[in-house]
Design a protein around this motif. Sequence first.
Motif, PDB file in Angstrom:
ATOM      1  N   LEU A  24      56.515 -50.335  13.504  1.00  0.00           N
ATOM      2  CA  LEU A  24      55.524 -49.917  14.509  1.00  0.00           C
ATOM      3  C   LEU A  24      56.009 -48.664  15.225  1.00  0.00           C
ATOM      4  CD1 LEU A  24      55.025 -53.537  15.824  1.00  0.00           C
ATOM      5  CD2 LEU A  24      53.267 -52.213  14.661  1.00  0.00           C
ATOM      6  N   THR A  25      55.046 -47.845  15.661  1.00  0.00           N
ATOM      7  CA  THR A  25      55.437 -46.613  16.356  1.00  0.00           C
ATOM      8  C   THR A  25      55.044 -46.642  17.833  1.00  0.00           C
ATOM      9  OG1 THR A  25      53.322 -45.536  15.921  1.00  0.00           O
ATOM     10  CG2 THR A  25      55.042 -45.296  14.233  1.00  0.00           C
ATOM     11  N   GLY A  26      54.138 -47.551  18.201  1.00  0.00           N
ATOM     12  CA  GLY A  26      53.635 -47.561  19.578  1.00  0.00           C
ATOM     13  C   GLY A  26      52.609 -46.462  19.824  1.00  0.00           C
ATOM     14  N   LEU A  27      52.286 -45.680  18.789  1.00  0.00           N
ATOM     15  CA  LEU A  27      51.307 -44.590  18.935  1.00  0.00           C
ATOM     16  C   LEU A  27      49.925 -45.094  18.542  1.00  0.00           C
ATOM     17  CD1 LEU A  27      53.444 -41.754  17.302  1.00  0.00           C
ATOM     18  CD2 LEU A  27      53.073 -42.148  19.747  1.00  0.00           C
ATOM     19  N   TYR A 130      46.221 -48.077  15.441  1.00  0.00           N
ATOM     20  CA  TYR A 130      47.661 -48.117  15.701  1.00  0.00           C
ATOM     21  C   TYR A 130      48.408 -47.502  14.521  1.00  0.00           C
ATOM     22  CZ  TYR A 130      46.312 -51.305  19.377  1.00  0.00           C
ATOM     23  OH  TYR A 130      45.720 -51.850  20.486  1.00  0.00           O
ATOM     24  N   ILE A 132      51.334 -46.961  12.080  1.00  0.00           N
ATOM     25  CA  ILE A 132      52.431 -47.781  11.542  1.00  0.00           C
ATOM     26  C   ILE A 132      53.094 -46.992  10.420  1.00  0.00           C
ATOM     27  CG2 ILE A 132      52.947 -49.940  10.301  1.00  0.00           C
ATOM     28  CD1 ILE A 132      50.421 -51.119  11.605  1.00  0.00           C
ATOM     29  N   LYS A 133      54.383 -47.124  10.254  1.00  0.00           N
ATOM     30  CA  LYS A 133      54.996 -46.465   9.097  1.00  0.00           C
ATOM     31  C   LYS A 133      55.634 -47.483   8.159  1.00  0.00           C
ATOM     32  CE  LYS A 133      59.413 -45.041  11.057  1.00  0.00           C
ATOM     33  NZ  LYS A 133      60.358 -43.948  11.140  1.00  0.00           N
TER      34      LYS A 133
END
Lengths: 224, 403
Positions: A24-27, A130, A132-133
């Motif tokens: 997760l990136t929180g972006l 959201y 995600i990478k």
Amino acid sequence: MAEKEIKTAAEPFRFYTQLHLSELTGLRASNLPELLNLIKEASDSAIYHHTHRFLLQHQYLSPEPPNDFAYWVTVALGEDCLGEKLASIDTMKYLTIHDLREKIVATIEAYLKACPNSAKRFASEDEVFYLIKCVSFIMPTAYVTNDLRGFVEILKKITIDSIYFHMFEARLRLERKTNDFSLWIEGMIGDKELAGKILKLDPYTYTLEDLRKTIIQMTEKRIG
Amino acid sequence: MGRLKEYIPIVGRGVIDDLRALAERLKGKTVQHINSTAVGGGVAEILTRMVPLFQELNLNTRWDVIKGGDKFFEVTKKFHNALHGRSEEINEDDFAVFMETSINNMNEMQYSGDIVYVHDPQPIALVQKKSDNKWIWRCHVDVSVPDRVVWEFLYSFIARYDAAVFSSPEFSSKIPIRQFLISPSIDPLSDKNKELPEDVINMVLEKYHIKKDKPIITQISRFDRLKDPVGVIEAYQEVKKYIDCQLVLAGGGATDDPEGIKVYEETKEKAGNDKNIHILLMSQNDIEINALQRASTVIIQKSLKEGFGLTVAEALWKGKPVVASAVGGIPLQIKHKYSGLLCHSVEGATFALKQLLNSPAYAKKMGENGKEHIKNNFLITRHLKDYMLLFLSLYCKGDVVYL
């Protein structure tokens, strides 16, 4: 009838597999301009996640358009036309994530220019996008072959993660430009025709099980 | 033992081979799980199933439970509700009670893990004992709109961990450590999910005086306001005006939830004298829960907030059509109108229940799609894999890792 002679490869083919973990990136994005900025600034691993996760998660039958960006602009923003354009991007045309990202960015920018009011549409709070990478873990399997007969037998029992790795991840994420099967069949077996046939498949339009069956059928036909 | 091989007919040999290969790469590492209850609730249930499987994979795994008195668990319940966005009065005394118990646990706990895996807020402060080993905080709670005071208090601990794990992307926020998305899972071989003979199902129905003469709507969950049992009764009462059906509300309690009995009483009161509403406060009995789910016509999960909502996966695995709130991890399990129906209100739940009860073929198709989706994404084998990848990621940098 004598069995058709099977050519031995100059070098064996080892099957690898890949396993993914979502980071997760929180972006997040709530509208089209925010999504555009996210896509421009996101890591290649995030672009890869959002354009490929559907292949493994909905391997049996995808109810979604083949990338998260297309799905989100359609469902959360109601931008059906842009959603269709993004879903129709021919991923096979692009040899790197960078090039694929450029195409996605250009598609959204062109749409925003043509329909400037679309920038004012916001997703509801429970439909925010959201970012995600994808973290990929690549490891060798125990399966190795020296010829096409062994190749086809392993294909029948290998996991779909392995097929995914050699057909999708190796080509685009590891930038090998082609899939590993075609590379080995042409380079080590010397069978240009079969390599070309596998290369010509658009794997994005198959479920992974159908892709497995298709490659098996092509190879079995070739070896008789 | 040898239980891993029992999963091969369900997920295939290759998946189990991959698990063994990953475990091999973690050889020599010890993982210590810490949570707040040994029985009841999703976390304890998952660990009960996972720990023996990790041990079978030769990954040294132990599981410890913190100790706490009534006061401590009353405070952590308040934290839990506040993290879910509910208004709670939390004062300095509450934080003091939390810290006092945390310090006691910190001093009593033996830390033997190369990786210490802390579940949920109750044991979060133990991270103050972090040395040169790796610590992970696993948040099973819906923290999409948390109470700021509680979140900031917890944040001071979260920032000390090496990584955090959430069940849904909407729970993520900008935090200074790596954060991963890992969904929980169900075990298809557990008593709660394995196939059951028809006579076992019938025996359970008889025990609870439930007849099969009309469709059964069931919600399985703890008696907790966030599961909205009263809202479920309201939806049932609306459906009942058109379709003769019955409602089962069944669940147990967890040792870390002091509010359960109060909510159970409220639910009983709402049900009044309706003999077609069966409210079952059960002790832990997975076979009975399994039987009730299998006997149901439709399963509902009308939670107001949800960490993940494993009961949805359980129902879908049994091929049941499901109506569930679009909260927490539930939308990951249900694609609306494809593998179930999502709702946002009592009215929405009512409409969805009527649709499924009146269209059995449509309901059947959703159940089938749902089962396939659970098989591919929410079984315990996928969970074991994700956890091992998570452990490996603590020692590897970059987004492409060669093992």
